[in-house]
Design an enzyme around this catalytic site. Sequence first.
Site, PDB file in Angstrom:
ATOM      1  N   LYS A 250     -13.616  -6.659  -7.348  1.00 45.62           N
ATOM      2  CA  LYS A 250     -13.877  -7.159  -5.641  1.00 45.62           C
ATOM      3  C   LYS A 250     -15.939  -7.436  -6.184  1.00 45.62           C
ATOM      4  CE  LYS A 250     -11.232  -4.575  -2.860  1.00 45.62           C
ATOM      5  NZ  LYS A 250     -10.057  -4.355  -4.094  1.00 45.62           N
TER       6      LYS A 250
ATOM      7  N   LYS B 297       0.803  -0.874  -0.128  1.00 43.75           N
ATOM      8  CA  LYS B 297      -0.111   0.175   0.198  1.00 43.75           C
ATOM      9  C   LYS B 297       0.824   0.980   0.261  1.00 43.75           C
ATOM     10  CE  LYS B 297      -4.316  -1.355   0.162  1.00 43.75           C
ATOM     11  NZ  LYS B 297      -5.867  -0.663  -0.408  1.00 43.75           N
TER      12      LYS B 297
END
Length: 340
Positions: A255, A147
Site C-alpha cells: 500500500k 475478511k
Amino acid sequence: MKVTIAERTLHFKQPAGTSRGVYTIRKSWMVTICDGDKRGVGECAPLPDLSCDALPDYGTTLRHFCDNVERTRQLPLESLRDYPSMLFGLETAMLNLQNGHQLFDTPFSRGEEGITINGLVWMGTFEEMYHRIEEKLQAGFRCVKLKIGAIDWERELSLIRFIRQHFTPADIELRVDANGGFSPEDAPRKLEQLARYGIHSIEQPIRQHQWEAMAQLCRNTPVPIALDEELIGVNSLEEKQRLLDTIRPQYIILKPSLHGGISGTCEWISMARQRGIPSWITSALESNVGLNAVAQLAAHVYGPHVTFPQGLGTGQLFTDNIPMPLQLRGDQLWYGRHGV
C-alpha cells in the site's frame, strides 16, 4: 514553485470496518504544486492508529516538507522515508505536474486496457455470503478477498466450507485477510484447516513485529502467507532487506501510502523480486485521487497486461468522492476520459 495544502473530510457511504476499528469519515490532505501555468495534485491520507506517520501535528509536519519543496523544487526523498503518506502525496503531485494526467505512460493510463482486481467480501450469514459471492461472480469477478477474524473462528470456517461447497477454486479464487488475528500458537492449526478449501493466500495471520514466529509459519505453512501490516514502519533499505531475509514470505502486499510512497513501494518490489517473492498492490481507503495514483503505479510496475488481481478499490466508498475518470468494468479497473 508554490505548494498549497487543503484538508478534506470524506464520508463513507457505509461504515468501513478495518483492523483498527470502524471508520465513518476519512481525512485527507490534498497537496497542490503549481509552477507557472502547470499544476499537480496529490493525496496524503494517513490511516489513524495504523500509518507510521499518523501524527497529531500531521498538517504542520506536512507544511514543513511542502516549504522545503518550494525552496528546492525537489522532493526530499530521504527525509520523507519515515512519512510514507506524505511522500506518496507529494510524489503524486510532482508526477502530475511533470507528466499531466498520465503519471506513468502505460496502456492503462492511455485508456487502452484495464487492471484486473479482486472483489472484497465481508463476512456475514451463510445466505449473505452466498449472495455476495454470487453477485461478484455475476459482475465478472474471479478472485475475492474475505475478511476473517471478526466473528467466531468455527463459524468463519463453516462459512468458508459453505462457499467451497457452492463455488470451486475453478469458479473463484479465495484470498483471506486475518489482520493479525491468530495467535502464534493457534496459527498452524488454523492454516491447516484453511488449506482444505483451496485458499490462494492469507494476509498477516499473526500480528506484526513477531519476525521469528512469522518466519517459522512461512517455512511450514500449507497456505501461502502474504505480509501487509508487517511492512509498516520498515522504511530503510537495510531493514527491508533484513525483514525479507528473515521472514521469507510467500508474498508481500504493498500500500503506497503505508509502505514508503511510490519510491518505497518500488524498492520493496525490487527487493522481493530479487528473492523470488511475488507481490501485488492495494489501495488504502484513499479518495479517487490516491486510488488513481495507486492504479497507475500498479500498471507501471506490473504491466502491461495486469492480469494478476490487484487490491484496488473502485472509488465507490464515499458519498463525496473527488471525480476522476475511473470506471469498473467487470473485474477490471479502467482509466480514461472517454466513455466514463
